[in-house]
Design a protein around this motif. Structure first.
Motif, short mmCIF file in Angstrom:
data_model
loop_
_atom_site.label_atom_id
_atom_site.label_comp_id
_atom_site.label_asym_id
_atom_site.label_seq_id
_atom_site.Cartn_x
_atom_site.Cartn_y
_atom_site.Cartn_z
N THR A 52 0.81 16.06 -15.63
CA THR A 52 1.73 15.18 -14.91
C THR A 52 1.08 14.55 -13.68
O THR A 52 1.73 13.81 -12.94
CB THR A 52 2.94 16.00 -14.42
N GLY A 53 -0.21 14.81 -13.44
CA GLY A 53 -0.90 14.27 -12.25
C GLY A 53 -0.97 12.75 -12.25
O GLY A 53 -0.81 12.10 -13.28
N ASP A 54 -1.20 12.20 -11.06
CA ASP A 54 -1.18 10.75 -10.86
C ASP A 54 -2.61 10.27 -10.55
O ASP A 54 -3.07 10.29 -9.42
CB ASP A 54 -0.24 10.46 -9.68
N LEU A 55 -3.31 9.82 -11.60
CA LEU A 55 -4.73 9.48 -11.46
C LEU A 55 -4.97 8.25 -10.60
O LEU A 55 -6.01 8.13 -9.96
CB LEU A 55 -5.37 9.29 -12.84
N ALA A 56 -3.99 7.32 -10.58
CA ALA A 56 -4.17 6.12 -9.76
C ALA A 56 -4.30 6.50 -8.28
O ALA A 56 -4.98 5.83 -7.52
CB ALA A 56 -3.01 5.16 -9.96
N ARG A 57 -3.62 7.59 -7.88
CA ARG A 57 -3.69 8.03 -6.49
C ARG A 57 -4.83 9.02 -6.24
O ARG A 57 -5.22 9.22 -5.09
CB ARG A 57 -2.37 8.67 -6.06
N SER A 58 -5.34 9.66 -7.30
CA SER A 58 -6.42 10.64 -7.07
C SER A 58 -7.79 10.02 -7.35
O SER A 58 -8.81 10.71 -7.26
CB SER A 58 -6.22 11.89 -7.93
N HIS A 59 -7.82 8.74 -7.71
CA HIS A 59 -9.12 8.09 -7.97
C HIS A 59 -9.94 8.06 -6.67
O HIS A 59 -9.42 7.69 -5.62
CB HIS A 59 -8.92 6.67 -8.50
N PRO A 60 -11.22 8.43 -6.73
CA PRO A 60 -12.02 8.50 -5.49
C PRO A 60 -12.11 7.17 -4.73
O PRO A 60 -12.22 7.19 -3.50
CB PRO A 60 -13.41 8.96 -5.96
N LEU A 61 -12.07 6.05 -5.45
CA LEU A 61 -12.20 4.77 -4.73
C LEU A 61 -11.03 4.50 -3.78
O LEU A 61 -11.14 3.65 -2.90
CB LEU A 61 -12.36 3.60 -5.71
N THR A 62 -9.93 5.25 -3.93
CA THR A 62 -8.82 5.09 -2.98
C THR A 62 -9.20 5.60 -1.59
O THR A 62 -8.47 5.38 -0.63
CB THR A 62 -7.54 5.83 -3.44
N LEU A 63 -10.35 6.28 -1.46
CA LEU A 63 -10.79 6.78 -0.15
C LEU A 63 -11.71 5.79 0.57
O LEU A 63 -12.04 5.98 1.74
CB LEU A 63 -11.52 8.12 -0.30
N ASP A 64 -12.13 4.72 -0.14
CA ASP A 64 -13.05 3.76 0.48
C ASP A 64 -12.39 3.08 1.68
O ASP A 64 -12.98 2.98 2.76
CB ASP A 64 -13.49 2.72 -0.56
N GLY A 65 -11.15 2.64 1.48
CA GLY A 65 -10.43 1.95 2.56
C GLY A 65 -10.22 2.85 3.76
O GLY A 65 -10.39 2.43 4.91
N LEU A 66 -9.86 4.12 3.49
CA LEU A 66 -9.64 5.06 4.59
C LEU A 66 -10.95 5.31 5.36
O LEU A 66 -10.96 5.33 6.59
CB LEU A 66 -9.09 6.38 4.05
N ALA A 67 -12.04 5.47 4.62
CA ALA A 67 -13.34 5.71 5.27
C ALA A 67 -13.77 4.50 6.10
O ALA A 67 -14.41 4.66 7.15
CB ALA A 67 -14.40 6.05 4.22
N ASN A 68 -13.41 3.30 5.65
CA ASN A 68 -13.71 2.08 6.43
C ASN A 68 -12.95 2.08 7.74
O ASN A 68 -13.48 1.74 8.79
CB ASN A 68 -13.32 0.83 5.64
N LYS A 69 -11.67 2.45 7.66
CA LYS A 69 -10.81 2.38 8.84
C LYS A 69 -11.04 3.54 9.80
O LYS A 69 -10.79 3.42 10.99
CB LYS A 69 -9.34 2.42 8.41
N ARG A 70 -11.45 4.68 9.26
CA ARG A 70 -11.55 5.91 10.07
C ARG A 70 -12.99 6.43 10.04
O ARG A 70 -13.29 7.42 9.38
CB ARG A 70 -10.62 6.98 9.47
N GLU A 71 -13.85 5.80 10.81
CA GLU A 71 -15.26 6.20 10.77
C GLU A 71 -15.50 7.55 11.43
O GLU A 71 -16.53 8.18 11.22
CB GLU A 71 -16.13 5.12 11.42
N GLU A 72 -14.54 8.01 12.25
CA GLU A 72 -14.69 9.31 12.93
C GLU A 72 -14.14 10.46 12.09
O GLU A 72 -14.29 11.62 12.46
CB GLU A 72 -13.96 9.29 14.28
N LEU A 73 -13.48 10.13 11.00
CA LEU A 73 -12.86 11.17 10.18
C LEU A 73 -13.85 11.65 9.12
O LEU A 73 -14.42 10.85 8.39
CB LEU A 73 -11.62 10.59 9.48
N THR A 74 -14.05 12.97 9.04
CA THR A 74 -14.90 13.53 7.98
C THR A 74 -14.06 13.74 6.74
O THR A 74 -13.07 14.48 6.76
CB THR A 74 -15.55 14.85 8.44
#
Ligand code: ZN
Length: 273
Positions: A147-169
């Motif tokens: 029942t998992g939601d792959l559209a939300r667990s796809h790794p590329l969904t983290l690209d935008g967050l990493a762009n916006k949050r350069e201080e976040l590990t």
């Protein structure tokens, strides 16, 4: 060789733990005693403990994770799971603040919860994680339940967050399996993005061929990123046995120095342990 760090383990000692079926399949008792003695056997000095899902889909409450860690003689450190609701975010941050010395990271269950990584509900979590210097682990890729939601667990969904949050590990759990190439690009592109190799080997038909395939995918990611500075060892006990994840590292065609980075040096740096 220094002692190993396992950056991804689960435990509850509860009958309603949804990972009990994986433990049974792997012939594991899935208890604190078993986990600690297995760690000793494989020279795993420290582990990070994450909430397992319970039946019904909710994670084990964070205070139970902290209690289990307190019984581990300092060998397990808690990771606080944060669910996407304002009240739950607030409670998780309060608990982290109260246990500031013990807590080593946060976890967001992408693919299991109805929110994506950039959902505003996690804003306060990311602010706190940045200021406290605590990494956030994200479940990425395949989900343990159909029942998992792959559209939300796809790794590329983290690209935008990493762009916006350069201080976040940011740590991508399970190397985004099966999207290894996407994760290779993310760890190469972003100074603040890492990946763990937990929960990848799951047995079944073609287990040996699959283990070869996994090692090849991780090798290629290391060659692409020109090093293993961003890759972290984890088992995902009880989903994967310690012996299997260690065998995966052994299989890698990389320098011994890179294996040391994967097995403990990177985790020491990223989690401050
Ligand atoms: Zn896990």
């Amino acid at each position: 060789m220094q002692e190993i760090i396992d950056a991804h383990t689960h435990l509850s000692e509860r009958r309603d733990d949804a990972l009990n079926r994986f433990a049974r399949k792997n012939g594991l008792r899935y208890t604190l005693d078993e986990l600690l003695s297995t760690m000793r056997r494989y020279k795993i000095a420290r582990g990070l403990l994450l909430s397992p899902p319970l039946q019904g889909g909710v994670p084990l409450p964070n205070n139970e994770v902290i209690r289990l860690c307190m019984r581990s003689d300092g060998r397990l450190a808690p990771v606080i799971t944060v669910e996407p609701a304002p009240k739950k975010v607030k409670a998780a941050l309060k608990l982290a603040e109260e246990n500031r010395k013990e807590v080593k990271a946060f976890k967001v269950r992408l693919g299991y919860v109805k929110a994506s990584a950039e959902s505003p509900v996690f804003g306060r979590l990311y602010d706190y994680a940045e200021s406290a210097g605590l990494p956030v682990l994200f479940h990425t890729g395949d989900t343990a339940f159909s029942t998992g939601d792959l559209a939300r667990s796809h790794p590329l969904t983290l690209d935008g967050l990493a762009n916006k949050r350069e201080e976040l590990t940011i740590i991508l759990c399970h190397f985004g399996n099966p999207w290894f190439e996407d994760v290779a690009e993310l760890i190469y592109k972003h100074p603040n993005v890492y990946a763990d190799i937990s929960g990848l080997t799951t047995g079944g038909a073609y287990a040996e061929k699959y283990a070869e395939w996994l090692a090849r995918k991780i090798n290629e990611a290391i060659y692409y990123a020109a090093g293993a500075e961003k890759i972290i060892f984890g088992t995902d006990y009880p989903i994967t046995k310690h012996s299997e994840t260690l065998a995966l590292v052994k299989r890698l065609e990389v320098d011994e120095g890179d294996k040391e980075k994967i097995l403990h040096l990177n985790a020491e740096r990223v989690f401050g342990i």
